[in-house]
Design a protein around this motif. Structure first.
Motif, PDB file in Angstrom:
ATOM      1  N   SER A  54      -3.462  -9.635 -11.495  1.00  0.00           N
ATOM      2  CA  SER A  54      -2.561  -8.487 -11.595  1.00  0.00           C
ATOM      3  C   SER A  54      -1.190  -8.802 -11.001  1.00  0.00           C
ATOM      4  N   TYR A  55      -1.186  -9.455  -9.851  1.00  0.00           N
ATOM      5  CA  TYR A  55       0.069  -9.809  -9.189  1.00  0.00           C
ATOM      6  C   TYR A  55       0.869 -10.806 -10.017  1.00  0.00           C
ATOM      7  N   ALA A  56       0.180 -11.824 -10.528  1.00  0.00           N
ATOM      8  CA  ALA A  56       0.865 -12.890 -11.260  1.00  0.00           C
ATOM      9  C   ALA A  56       1.464 -12.401 -12.572  1.00  0.00           C
ATOM     10  N   THR A  57       0.907 -11.348 -13.138  1.00  0.00           N
ATOM     11  CA  THR A  57       1.390 -10.857 -14.425  1.00  0.00           C
ATOM     12  C   THR A  57       2.301  -9.647 -14.283  1.00  0.00           C
ATOM     13  N   GLY A  58       2.703  -9.343 -13.081  1.00  0.00           N
ATOM     14  CA  GLY A  58       3.662  -8.266 -12.892  1.00  0.00           C
ATOM     15  C   GLY A  58       3.095  -6.887 -13.130  1.00  0.00           C
ATOM     16  N   GLY A  59       1.832  -6.702 -12.772  1.00  0.00           N
ATOM     17  CA  GLY A  59       1.260  -5.366 -12.852  1.00  0.00           C
ATOM     18  C   GLY A  59       0.475  -5.076 -14.108  1.00  0.00           C
ATOM     19  N   ALA A  60      -0.003  -6.098 -14.790  1.00  0.00           N
ATOM     20  CA  ALA A  60      -0.867  -5.864 -15.949  1.00  0.00           C
ATOM     21  C   ALA A  60      -2.125  -5.119 -15.502  1.00  0.00           C
ATOM     22  N   THR A  61      -2.762  -4.437 -16.434  1.00  0.00           N
ATOM     23  CA  THR A  61      -3.979  -3.698 -16.109  1.00  0.00           C
ATOM     24  C   THR A  61      -5.147  -4.668 -16.025  1.00  0.00           C
ATOM     25  N   VAL A  62      -5.498  -5.037 -14.803  1.00  0.00           N
ATOM     26  CA  VAL A  62      -6.637  -5.916 -14.544  1.00  0.00           C
ATOM     27  C   VAL A  62      -7.495  -5.219 -13.497  1.00  0.00           C
ATOM     28  N   THR A  63      -8.715  -4.893 -13.848  1.00  0.00           N
ATOM     29  CA  THR A  63      -9.601  -4.197 -12.918  1.00  0.00           C
ATOM     30  C   THR A  63     -10.911  -4.968 -12.802  1.00  0.00           C
ATOM     31  N   GLY A  64     -11.720  -4.574 -11.830  1.00  0.00           N
ATOM     32  CA  GLY A  64     -12.993  -5.251 -11.623  1.00  0.00           C
ATOM     33  C   GLY A  64     -14.117  -4.281 -11.331  1.00  0.00           C
ATOM     34  N   ASP A  65     -15.303  -4.615 -11.813  1.00  0.00           N
ATOM     35  CA  ASP A  65     -16.510  -3.839 -11.540  1.00  0.00           C
ATOM     36  C   ASP A  65     -17.593  -4.793 -11.058  1.00  0.00           C
ATOM     37  N   THR A  66     -18.221  -4.454  -9.954  1.00  0.00           N
ATOM     38  CA  THR A  66     -19.375  -5.231  -9.505  1.00  0.00           C
ATOM     39  C   THR A  66     -20.587  -4.753 -10.301  1.00  0.00           C
ATOM     40  N   VAL A  67     -21.091  -5.611 -11.172  1.00  0.00           N
ATOM     41  CA  VAL A  67     -22.174  -5.239 -12.086  1.00  0.00           C
ATOM     42  C   VAL A  67     -23.303  -6.263 -11.970  1.00  0.00           C
ATOM     43  N   ASP A  68     -24.535  -5.775 -11.877  1.00  0.00           N
ATOM     44  CA  ASP A  68     -25.696  -6.659 -11.908  1.00  0.00           C
ATOM     45  C   ASP A  68     -26.060  -6.897 -13.368  1.00  0.00           C
ATOM     46  N   LEU A  69     -25.625  -8.007 -13.924  1.00  0.00           N
ATOM     47  CA  LEU A  69     -25.867  -8.285 -15.339  1.00  0.00           C
ATOM     48  C   LEU A  69     -27.318  -8.650 -15.618  1.00  0.00           C
ATOM     49  N   LEU A  70     -28.129  -8.774 -14.580  1.00  0.00           N
ATOM     50  CA  LEU A  70     -29.564  -8.967 -14.777  1.00  0.00           C
ATOM     51  C   LEU A  70     -30.283  -7.632 -14.941  1.00  0.00           C
ATOM     52  N   ASP A  71     -29.548  -6.555 -14.823  1.00  0.00           N
ATOM     53  CA  ASP A  71     -30.062  -5.199 -15.019  1.00  0.00           C
ATOM     54  C   ASP A  71     -29.505  -4.689 -16.350  1.00  0.00           C
ATOM     55  N   LEU A  72     -30.355  -4.545 -17.353  1.00  0.00           N
ATOM     56  CA  LEU A  72     -29.896  -4.156 -18.683  1.00  0.00           C
ATOM     57  C   LEU A  72     -29.215  -2.797 -18.669  1.00  0.00           C
ATOM     58  N   LYS A  73     -29.777  -1.830 -17.940  1.00  0.00           N
ATOM     59  CA  LYS A  73     -29.176  -0.500 -17.901  1.00  0.00           C
ATOM     60  C   LYS A  73     -27.795  -0.546 -17.246  1.00  0.00           C
ATOM     61  N   ALA A  74     -27.673  -1.295 -16.159  1.00  0.00           N
ATOM     62  CA  ALA A  74     -26.380  -1.403 -15.492  1.00  0.00           C
ATOM     63  C   ALA A  74     -25.345  -2.037 -16.412  1.00  0.00           C
ATOM     64  N   THR A  75     -25.780  -3.008 -17.205  1.00  0.00           N
ATOM     65  CA  THR A  75     -24.867  -3.664 -18.140  1.00  0.00           C
ATOM     66  C   THR A  75     -24.463  -2.711 -19.253  1.00  0.00           C
ATOM     67  N   HIS A  76     -25.428  -1.944 -19.775  1.00  0.00           N
ATOM     68  CA  HIS A  76     -25.108  -0.922 -20.773  1.00  0.00           C
ATOM     69  C   HIS A  76     -24.129   0.109 -20.202  1.00  0.00           C
TER      70      HIS A  76
END
Length: 249
Positions: A54-76
Motif C-alpha cells: 500500500s505504501y509503495a503504490t501511493g495508497g492503492a487499495t491493498v487489504t489483508g484477511d487472516t484466513v484458515d484455508l484448510l477450513d472450507l467454510k472459512a475459505t467460502h
C-alpha cells in the motif's frame, strides 16, 4: 499510481500473501491498478506485506484477511465477503506453498506427504471451490496456480512434494474444464492456469548465499510480473495451460 494501470477496477485475492512471492505479487498487482486482498495464516507477516504494498503504490487499495484455508467454510466466507465488499472477484492467485524432501526415495516419510497434501493440495481444493462461481461471474476471472517443474519430472528425494504439486495441477486443470464448458461455443470468459517455475529466489536468499548461482530459479518479481500478465491474455489462450517460466525438464 493506484487505480490507473491495466488492472484498474479488478479485484484480486492472493492466497499466501505474506511470503516473499506474495509480497511481490501484492505490490505488482496494486501497481497495475487492482484492488488486492491478501490472506495468510500469519497475521503479523500479512500486515507487513499489505502495508508495504500500500505504501509503495501511493495508497492503492491493498487489504489483508487472516484466513484458515484448510477450513472450507472459512475459505467460502472469505470469497463471499470479498464479492460483497467490492462487488466482484476477478482473480485468485494461489501462492500457498511448502517443501519437504528426503535424501533418497526409500527414506521418504509419509508424514511429509500428510503435511504437503494439506498445504499444496487441500488449499487449492478449498480456494477453487470457494471462488469458482465468483470468477465465472467476472468478465475476466482468473485462477492462477504456481507450480513446480518437479511435478512433471519427479526426483527420488522429492516424491511427496512432486506428487502434491502434480495433484494441485490436475485439480486446477479440472477447474479449467469447468470454465471451458461454462463458456459454451464462444469459449471461456474465465480461466484457470498454471505458472511453472523450477524454484523461486528473492533478495534475502541472495544475501544469505552470495556465491550461489540459483540457476534456473525465477525471481519473485519476475513471477509477479508473469502473474499480472495473465489478465492481459484472452481467457481461451491461458485456460487449462501450463505457462513455463523455466526450462521444461
Amino acid at each position: 499510481m493506484a487505480g490507473n494501470g491495466a488492472l484498474s477496477g479488478a479485484v484480486i485475492a492472493v492466497a499466501g500473501a505474506g511470503g516473499p512471492a506474495g509480497r511481490a505479487a501484492l505490490l505488482r498487482l496494486a501497481e497495475a491498478g487492482a484492488t488486492v486482498i491478501g490472506s495468510d495464516n500469519d497475521p503479523e507477516r500479512l500486515a507487513e506485506a499489505v502495508d508495504a504494498a500500500s505504501y509503495a503504490t501511493g495508497g492503492a487499495t491493498v487489504t489483508g484477511d487472516t484466513v484458515d484455508l484448510l477450513d472450507l467454510k472459512a475459505t467460502h466466507d472469505w470469497a463471499t465477503r470479498i464479492e460483497k465488499d467490492f462487488g466482484r472477484v476477478d482473480g485468485l492467485v494461489h501462492l500457498v506453498g511448502g517443501w519437504r524432501g528426503s535424501e533418497t526415495f526409500t527414506r521418504t516419510s509419509l508424514d511429509d506427504w500428510d503435511f504437503l497434501e494439506m498445504l499444496l493440495v487441500r488449499t487449492v481444493q478449498h480456494t477453487s471451490l470457494a471462488f469458482h462461481e465468483a470468477l465465472q461471474r467476472s468478465d475476466r476471472g482468473r485462477y492462477v496456480l504456481i507450480s513446480a517443474a518437479g511435478a512433471s519430472k519427479p526426483t527420488a528425494g522429492n516424491a511427496a512434494y512432486a506428487a502434491g504439486k502434480a495433484a494441485a495441477e490436475a485439480w486446477t486443470l479440472a477447474m479449467a474444464d469447468y470454465f471451458r464448458k461454462a463458456g459454451g461455443p464462444e469459449g471461456p470468459t474465465s480461466a484457470a492456469t498454471i505458472l511453472v517455475v523450477k524454484a523461486l529466489v528473492h533478495d534475502a536468499m541472495r544475501a544469505d548465499r552470495p556465491n550461489a548461482k540459483f540457476a534456473g530459479f525465477t525471481d519473485v518479481r519476475d513471477l509477479a510480473e508473469a502473474i499480472t500478465g495473465i489478465w492481459e491474455k484472452p481467457a481461451a489462450e491461458v485456460n487449462g495451460n501450463r505457462l513455463w517460466l523455466t526450462e521444461k525438464p
